[in-house]
Motif scaffolding. Structure first.
Motif, PDB file in Angstrom:
ATOM      1  N   ALA A  98       6.372  -2.339   1.663  1.00  0.00           N
ATOM      2  CA  ALA A  98       5.941  -1.399   0.472  1.00  0.00           C
ATOM      3  C   ALA A  98       4.709  -0.981   0.476  1.00  0.00           C
ATOM      4  N   MET A  99       3.497  -1.827   0.924  1.00  0.00           N
ATOM      5  CA  MET A  99       2.418  -1.899   0.646  1.00  0.00           C
ATOM      6  C   MET A  99       1.982  -1.229   2.071  1.00  0.00           C
ATOM      7  N   GLU A 100       2.307  -1.184   2.688  1.00  0.00           N
ATOM      8  CA  GLU A 100       2.144   0.190   3.837  1.00  0.00           C
ATOM      9  C   GLU A 100       2.576   1.182   3.649  1.00  0.00           C
ATOM     10  N   LYS A 101       3.991   1.070   2.752  1.00  0.00           N
ATOM     11  CA  LYS A 101       4.389   2.738   2.547  1.00  0.00           C
ATOM     12  C   LYS A 101       3.335   3.507   1.307  1.00  0.00           C
ATOM     13  N   LEU A 102       2.620   2.722   0.578  1.00  0.00           N
ATOM     14  CA  LEU A 102       2.129   3.134  -0.339  1.00  0.00           C
ATOM     15  C   LEU A 102       0.576   2.853  -0.051  1.00  0.00           C
ATOM     16  N   SER A 103      -0.337   3.956   0.616  1.00  0.00           N
ATOM     17  CA  SER A 103      -1.497   3.467   0.596  1.00  0.00           C
ATOM     18  C   SER A 103      -2.388   3.503  -0.064  1.00  0.00           C
TER      19      SER A 103
END
Length: 618
Positions: free
Chosen positions: A540-545
Motif C-alpha cells: 500500500a505504501m508503494e502504491k501511495l507515493s
C-alpha cells in the motif's frame, strides 16, 4: 407516462450463456466467497470438473485422476474415454450439450444438467480443455467463456482422457485462495465413495479400500468410538454407524451418487428414521428417538436414478423416487437398515450391549437435565435477557430464501465498543451480533448441565438454536470477533473450548470462524488501504507515493462503524477453525485447557514466535 416507466422491446435483453452465468453466478455455483469456507465457489468450480472425471470412473473408464493446484491455477486430468474430439468446444461452451442426456451412458451420474463445466469456463479468466483419444488430441482455450484459440485434431501419443486447466476470475472471486485442507477433504470423500479410484493431488495419493468405514475412521479418533464401526453395503446403498463416547450431538454425512449432500435431504431423513425404528424393534422397547440418536456418528450413501436436488450445487436431495425396481428412497432405506442392521446386532452382542447402555445413559441424562432446562428457559423469559444479548438478523439458515440464507452470520463479540461498531455497520438482513460480557467460563471437563446453568452459554445455545439438533442451526457462519491481543485470544480459546466440548460438529462442518481485522490503515487524501499484514502495508505504501498516513489498529473498539462495514461486508476475511485429526477432541482439550501447566508451558516456550511491533512515523 415518463421515460422511466416505458416498457418496450428495447427493455428486453437476451443474454448469451456466458453473460448469464457471469451476471448471476450464484444460480450456478451457490455463494462466491474467498475460499475460507468449504462451500465457497472456487471449490464448486473444482468439483464440477471433478464430477465429470468421477462419472468416467463409474462407467469403468480410468482408475486415476491427477489434480494440481499451484498459484491458483487448477489442473485436472483423467484417463477416461476423452471428450469426442469434434465436440471439445461445444461440451464446455454450449448449454444443453453433454453425454449425460443419454441415460444409457450415465445411469447414476452426478452432473446431469450439462451446466457444470460451462460455468467453470465462464467464471475463469483462463480455461483450457484438452482431449486425447484414438491416437489423436485436440485442445481449446477460453477466457471468461470466450474462445481464444484451438488446435486439432492432431496425431498424438498421449494416453486417452481429458485434461482441464483453469484459473478462477479475480473479478468475480475477490482475494481468494485455495485451502488444501478443504480440497483434501473433498478428494477423500470421492475416494471413500468410489473404492478402487486413486486421486493424486499435488503428488500425494488418496485411495480407499473400505469406503464409508474409512471415512468415519479418518474423521474420528479411535479412542472416542464406543464400539467398532458397523459397516453395511447393498446394491445401491452403503452405511456406516458408531456412537461417540464424548460427543453430545448427532452427526451424519450423506451422499447421493457420489455427491456430498451437506444439507441432507430425503435420504438422510429416511436414514435417521430407519435407525430409530430398527433399534426400537431390536430391543423391543419404545426408546425416545433423541436417546437412540444421541452421540451417533454415521454416514449413508445411496445411488438414485435421475436424482432431483434442491439447488444447482446439489447439497440437498429433494427427490423421493429411488428409480429402478425400488418404490421410494424412504422405503428402500427403511427396508435395508431394518434387515441388515438388525442382523448385525443379533450377531454382534457386544456392540448391541454397548449401544443399549449408551441409550439408557442418554435417557438418564435427558431426565436429569429436564428440570434445569425448564428453569433456564423460564429465567431467560422473565429477564428478557435474550434480547439484550442478541441483535438478530432477518434471514436465517432454515429460511426458504435460498439465494441469501447461506450468508447468514452470527458475530460473537466482547465488550460494548466492538459490539456497538459491528451492530451499527452490519447488514441487518443477514448479520446478527451476540455480545459477551467479559470472559466466558472455561467449560472443559464440565457436563451439559453447565450449558443451562451458565447464563451466557444458555443464551448462546438458544441464539444458535442447536439444543435439539444441528439441523435447526440458525446461522451458516459463526464468527468469533475479538481483539487480537492476549485477552481477545483467551476469549477465542474459551469459546472454541465450549464448542468443542458440547457442539463439535459446528467445527467439523465448517461453521466456526475467526474474524480477521486489519492491522493498519494506510491513506493519503485520495485513497485508503486497509492492510492485514506488514506485507500488505508495504504494498500500500508503494502504491501511495510520498508520505502516506499510517494508523496501527490495536483493537476492534478503535475502528469506527463507518470503517467497520468494509471488514464485514463483501470483502470480509474469515479464518476457519479446523480440527487436527491426529488428536481426539478429549486429548486436544486436556492439553490446552486442562491442569497440565508444566507441559503446556514447555510447548509454548518451544513454539514461541516473537513479532516486533514497529511503530511507524506518520
Amino acid at each position: 407516462m415518463s421515460d422511466n416507466t416505458k416498457y418496450t422491446e428495447d427493455n428486453i435483453r437476451s443474454l448469451d450463456w456466458k453473460e448469464h452465468i457471469r451476471m448471476r453466478p450464484g444460480m450456478y455455483i451457490g455463494k462466491l466467497g474467498d475460499g475460507s469456507s468449504a462451500d465457497d465457489g472456487i471449490y464448486i468450480l473444482l468439483k464440477e470438473v471433478l464430477d465429470n472425471c468421477i462419472d468416467e470412473f463409474v462407467m469403468g473408464a480410468g482408475k486415476t485422476i491427477e489434480i494440481g493446484i499451484r498459484d491458483n491455477v487448477v489442473k485436472v486430468r483423467d484417463y477416461g474415454r476423452g471428450i469426442p474430439l469434434g465436440k471439445v468446444v461445444d461440451v464446455v461452451s454450449k448449454m444443453n450439450t453433454g453425454g449425460k442426456y443419454d441415460s444409457k451412458a450415465f445411469k447414476k451420474s452426478v452432473g446431469l444438467n450439462g451446466v457444470g463445466t460451462k460455468a467453470v469456463n465462464a467464471l475463469s479468466n483462463f480455461f483450457k480443455v484438452e482431449s486425447s483419444r484414438e491416437g489423436q488430441s485436440k485442445w481449446a482455450e477460453f477466457s471468461q467463456g470466450n474462445l481464444v484459440a484451438e488446435e486439432g485434431p492432431v496425431e498424438s501419443s498421449k494416453r486417452k482422457g481429458t485434461k482441464v486447466s483453469f484459473t478462477p476470475d479475480e473479478a468475480i472471486f475477490k482475494n481468494y485462495k485455495y485451502r488444501n485442507e478443504y480440497v483434501i477433504r473433498m478428494l477423500k470423500n470421492y475416494v471413500y465413495l468410489n473404492p478402487g479410484l486413486t486421486i493424486v493431488f499435488n503428488g500425494e495419493k488418496y485411495f480407499s479400500e473400505n469406503g464409508l468405514k474409512d471415512l468415519l475412521e479418518e474423521n474420528n479418533n479411535a479412542d472416542d468410538l464406543l464400539y467398532p464401526i458397523i459397516h453395511l453395503k447393498g446394491d445401491d446403498i452403503e452405511i456406516a454407524i458408531t456412537h461417540s463416547k464424548s460427543q453430545y450431538s448427532e452427526e451424519y454425512q450423506s451422499f447421493v451418487n457420489g455427491q456430498h449432500t451437506t444439507q441432507g435431504g430425503t435420504h438422510q431423513a429416511a436414514f435417521r428414521e430407519a435407525i430409530v425404528k430398527t433399534i426400537r424393534d431390536f430391543y423391543g422397547k419404545n426408546y425416545e428417538a433423541s436417546d437412540i440418536r444421541k452421540s451417533i456418528i454415521s454416514a449413508v450413501s445411496i445411488k438414485v436414478m435421475e436424482p432431483v436436488f434442491e439447488s444447482q450445487t446439489k447439497t440437498k436431495l429433494g427427490s423421493t423416487d429411488m428409480g429402478g425396481k425400488y418404490p421410494t428412497v424412504r422405503t428402500y432405506i427403511n427396508d435395508f437398515v431394518g434387515k441388515y442392521l438388525d442382523n448385525y446386532l443379533h450377531k454382534n452382542t457386544d456392540t448391541a450391549d454397548a449401544l443399549q447402555r449408551k441409550i439408557i445413559q442418554a435417557e438418564r441424562e435427558r431426565k436429569d437435565l429436564s428440570g434445569i432446562r425448564k428453569l433456564a428457559k423460564d429465567r431467560a423469559k422473565k429477564a428478557s435477557l435474550h434480547n439484550k444479548k442478541l441483535r438478530d438478523c432477518r434471514v436465517h439458515l432454515g429460511d426458504l430464501k435460498k439465494d441469501r440464507r447461506l450468508e447468514s452470520t452470527l458475530f460473537i463479540t466482547e465488550g460494548d465498543s466492538a459490539s456497538g461498531s459491528i451492530t451499527k455497520s452490519r447488514d441487518v438482513n443477514t448479520q446478527a451480533v451476540f455480545s459477551l460480557r467479559g470472559k466466558p467460563l472455561n467449560s472443559y471437563g464440565m457436563s451439559k448441565k453447565i450449558v443451562y446453568e451458565n447464563e451466557e452459554f444458555n443464551l448462546l445455545q438458544a441464539a444458535l438454536n442447536i439444543e435439539e439438533s444441528m439441523e435447526d442451526l440458525r446461522y451458516n457462519n459463526i464468527v468469533i470477533a475479538t481483539d487480537a491481543d492476549v485477552d481477545g485470544m483467551h476469549i477465542r480459546l474459551l469459546l472454541i473450548t465450549f464448542f468443542l466440548q458440547f457442539f463439535p460438529e459446528l467445527i467439523k462442518e465448517n461453521h466456526l470462524y475467526i474474524l480477521q481485522t486489519p492491522l493498519f490503515r494506510v491513506r493519503n487524501k485520495k485513497q485508503t488501504f486497509y492492510c492485514y499484514s506488514p506485507e500488505e502495508k508495504a504494498d500500500a505504501m508503494e502504491k501511495l507515493s510520498g508520505k502516506p498516513e499510517i494508523t496501527r489498529f490495536k483493537g476492534l473498539g478503535e475502528i469506527s462503524p463507518d470503517e467497520f462495514q468494509h471488514f464485514i461486508g463483501a470483502d470480509i476475511r474469515l479464518e476457519p477453525v479446523m480440527l487436527d485429526k491426529s488428536m481426539s477432541i478429549e486429548q486436544l482439550l486436556s492439553f490446552y485447557m486442562g491442569k497440565n501447566t508444566p507441559d503446556r508451558q514447555k510447548f509454548i516456550i518451544e513454539n514461541l514466535k516473537v513479532e516486533l511491533d514497529i511503530v511507524e512515523e506518520n
